[in-house]
Write a protein that holds these residues in place. Sequence first.
Motif, PDB file in Angstrom:
ATOM      1  N   UNK A 176       4.199   4.681  65.220  1.00  0.00           N
ATOM      2  CA  UNK A 176       5.002   5.850  65.546  1.00  0.00           C
ATOM      3  C   UNK A 176       6.387   5.850  64.951  1.00  0.00           C
ATOM      4  N   UNK A 177       6.735   4.819  64.181  1.00  0.00           N
ATOM      5  CA  UNK A 177       8.106   4.689  63.697  1.00  0.00           C
ATOM      6  C   UNK A 177       8.504   5.845  62.794  1.00  0.00           C
ATOM      7  N   UNK A 178       7.568   6.342  61.967  1.00  0.00           N
ATOM      8  CA  UNK A 178       7.901   7.422  61.055  1.00  0.00           C
ATOM      9  C   UNK A 178       8.375   8.659  61.801  1.00  0.00           C
ATOM     10  N   UNK A 179       7.819   8.897  62.973  1.00  0.00           N
ATOM     11  CA  UNK A 179       8.186  10.072  63.732  1.00  0.00           C
ATOM     12  C   UNK A 179       9.381   9.833  64.656  1.00  0.00           C
ATOM     13  N   UNK A 180       9.542   8.603  65.117  1.00  0.00           N
ATOM     14  CA  UNK A 180      10.524   8.334  66.155  1.00  0.00           C
ATOM     15  C   UNK A 180      11.865   7.855  65.639  1.00  0.00           C
ATOM     16  N   UNK A 181      11.876   7.213  64.479  1.00  0.00           N
ATOM     17  CA  UNK A 181      13.134   6.694  63.934  1.00  0.00           C
ATOM     18  C   UNK A 181      13.862   7.807  63.185  1.00  0.00           C
ATOM     19  N   UNK A 182      15.158   7.881  63.375  1.00  0.00           N
ATOM     20  CA  UNK A 182      15.976   8.838  62.634  1.00  0.00           C
ATOM     21  C   UNK A 182      17.267   8.156  62.212  1.00  0.00           C
ATOM     22  N   UNK A 214      33.989   7.345  48.467  1.00  0.00           N
ATOM     23  CA  UNK A 214      33.212   7.889  49.575  1.00  0.00           C
ATOM     24  C   UNK A 214      31.988   7.020  49.814  1.00  0.00           C
ATOM     25  N   UNK A 215      31.883   6.527  51.026  1.00  0.00           N
ATOM     26  CA  UNK A 215      30.727   5.737  51.446  1.00  0.00           C
ATOM     27  C   UNK A 215      30.068   6.483  52.603  1.00  0.00           C
ATOM     28  N   UNK A 216      29.002   5.918  53.147  1.00  0.00           N
ATOM     29  CA  UNK A 216      28.305   6.587  54.238  1.00  0.00           C
ATOM     30  C   UNK A 216      28.022   5.564  55.335  1.00  0.00           C
ATOM     31  N   UNK A 217      28.289   5.982  56.557  1.00  0.00           N
ATOM     32  CA  UNK A 217      28.044   5.101  57.706  1.00  0.00           C
ATOM     33  C   UNK A 217      27.288   5.856  58.783  1.00  0.00           C
ATOM     34  N   UNK A 218      26.422   5.163  59.478  1.00  0.00           N
ATOM     35  CA  UNK A 218      25.701   5.832  60.543  1.00  0.00           C
ATOM     36  C   UNK A 218      24.884   4.877  61.373  1.00  0.00           C
ATOM     37  N   UNK A 219      23.933   5.450  62.096  1.00  0.00           N
ATOM     38  CA  UNK A 219      23.088   4.694  63.000  1.00  0.00           C
ATOM     39  C   UNK A 219      21.617   5.028  62.767  1.00  0.00           C
ATOM     40  N   UNK A 220      20.813   3.990  62.711  1.00  0.00           N
ATOM     41  CA  UNK A 220      19.374   4.152  62.831  1.00  0.00           C
ATOM     42  C   UNK A 220      19.065   4.183  64.320  1.00  0.00           C
ATOM     43  N   UNK A 221      18.489   5.279  64.777  1.00  0.00           N
ATOM     44  CA  UNK A 221      18.191   5.424  66.203  1.00  0.00           C
ATOM     45  C   UNK A 221      16.683   5.465  66.391  1.00  0.00           C
ATOM     46  N   UNK A 222      16.230   4.642  67.321  1.00  0.00           N
ATOM     47  CA  UNK A 222      14.788   4.525  67.556  1.00  0.00           C
ATOM     48  C   UNK A 222      14.545   3.803  68.875  1.00  0.00           C
ATOM     49  N   UNK A 223      13.314   3.867  69.403  1.00  0.00           N
ATOM     50  CA  UNK A 223      13.005   3.109  70.617  1.00  0.00           C
ATOM     51  C   UNK A 223      13.140   1.607  70.357  1.00  0.00           C
ATOM     52  N   UNK A 224      13.618   0.888  71.350  1.00  0.00           N
ATOM     53  CA  UNK A 224      13.836  -0.552  71.165  1.00  0.00           C
ATOM     54  C   UNK A 224      12.523  -1.272  70.856  1.00  0.00           C
ATOM     55  N   UNK A 225      11.414  -0.781  71.373  1.00  0.00           N
ATOM     56  CA  UNK A 225      10.089  -1.309  71.052  1.00  0.00           C
ATOM     57  C   UNK A 225       9.310  -0.185  70.379  1.00  0.00           C
ATOM     58  N   UNK A 269       6.278   0.191  69.487  1.00  0.00           N
ATOM     59  CA  UNK A 269       4.949   0.495  70.022  1.00  0.00           C
ATOM     60  C   UNK A 269       5.020   1.271  71.334  1.00  0.00           C
ATOM     61  N   UNK A 270       6.206   1.344  71.928  1.00  0.00           N
ATOM     62  CA  UNK A 270       6.386   2.060  73.195  1.00  0.00           C
ATOM     63  C   UNK A 270       7.423   3.150  72.975  1.00  0.00           C
ATOM     64  N   UNK A 271       6.945   4.361  72.678  1.00  0.00           N
ATOM     65  CA  UNK A 271       7.865   5.448  72.363  1.00  0.00           C
ATOM     66  C   UNK A 271       8.741   5.835  73.536  1.00  0.00           C
ATOM     67  N   UNK A 314      16.233   4.022  73.824  1.00  0.00           N
ATOM     68  CA  UNK A 314      16.713   4.113  72.443  1.00  0.00           C
ATOM     69  C   UNK A 314      17.889   3.172  72.199  1.00  0.00           C
ATOM     70  N   UNK A 315      17.895   2.594  71.009  1.00  0.00           N
ATOM     71  CA  UNK A 315      19.027   1.788  70.555  1.00  0.00           C
ATOM     72  C   UNK A 315      19.525   2.353  69.234  1.00  0.00           C
ATOM     73  N   UNK A 316      20.687   1.878  68.811  1.00  0.00           N
ATOM     74  CA  UNK A 316      21.244   2.264  67.526  1.00  0.00           C
ATOM     75  C   UNK A 316      21.542   1.027  66.701  1.00  0.00           C
ATOM     76  N   UNK A 317      21.139   1.043  65.435  1.00  0.00           N
ATOM     77  CA  UNK A 317      21.414  -0.054  64.504  1.00  0.00           C
ATOM     78  C   UNK A 317      22.404   0.457  63.465  1.00  0.00           C
ATOM     79  N   UNK A 318      23.550  -0.193  63.376  1.00  0.00           N
ATOM     80  CA  UNK A 318      24.603   0.226  62.459  1.00  0.00           C
ATOM     81  C   UNK A 318      24.140   0.081  61.007  1.00  0.00           C
TER      82      UNK A 318
END
Length: 221
Positions: A21-27, A44-55, A57-59, A63-67
């Motif tokens: 489910x990562x393709x649908x759940x990660x943004x 100019x650089x770009x900064x943000x967060x990868x947001x997705x369920x911590x697990x 396999x369990x949608x 949610x957590x954020x990865x810098x």
Amino acid sequence: MSLLLLATTVGATLAAVPDSGSDELARLEMEPLDLTLPGGETRTVHRGMLRLPIVRADENSKEIGVDVWLFPADPDVPEGRLPLFRLNGGPGWPGYEPDQIDWAEDIAPFVAHGDLVVVGQRGIGTSEPNTSCVRFSMRIDPDLEPAEAAAALHEQCSACRAHWEGEGYDLSGFNVIEAAGDVNDVRRLLGYDQIVIMGTSFGSHWGMTVMRYYPEIVARA
């Protein structure tokens, strides 16, 4: 100290690739940011967060954020160069803040050859949440006997763990296999087919996990 506990991938049995489910759940939420370099040049650089369920396999997991940082290649770099994904050590790398970036040392040598992408670590530093245990003091009386010191540390760590579990986080998601999935998700969402990996210390273990679970995306490491 944090609860970033990264599981080993060494062993005879390869666990399932954690991208259900990562393709649908990660943004990936990225914003441009102008950095002023020591010589006065602005990049100019770009900064943000990868947001997705911590697990993955369990949608329904929290949610957590990865810098994530993207430093584009220098303007004179030919198109088509593979991006370098830098995976830092620890686990426990604190991440970047704009005023902490040493462009000449940390960035310039790499963007001279292609895009540089720096993926943060789950649960620590500039990622969300930062599962720091400092609120539980984590200080042990140096005069305690070893058994007493171990018991005190266990009590403080248990309190920290209980806090984050009480906040709804499934701490089993803080592992290096899920972290490898983070690299793959960032790659995919930035539009790269293949990447080059550079890992230092724990980052080399992390990088080998990416190679083991997603061999088709790694051109060189």
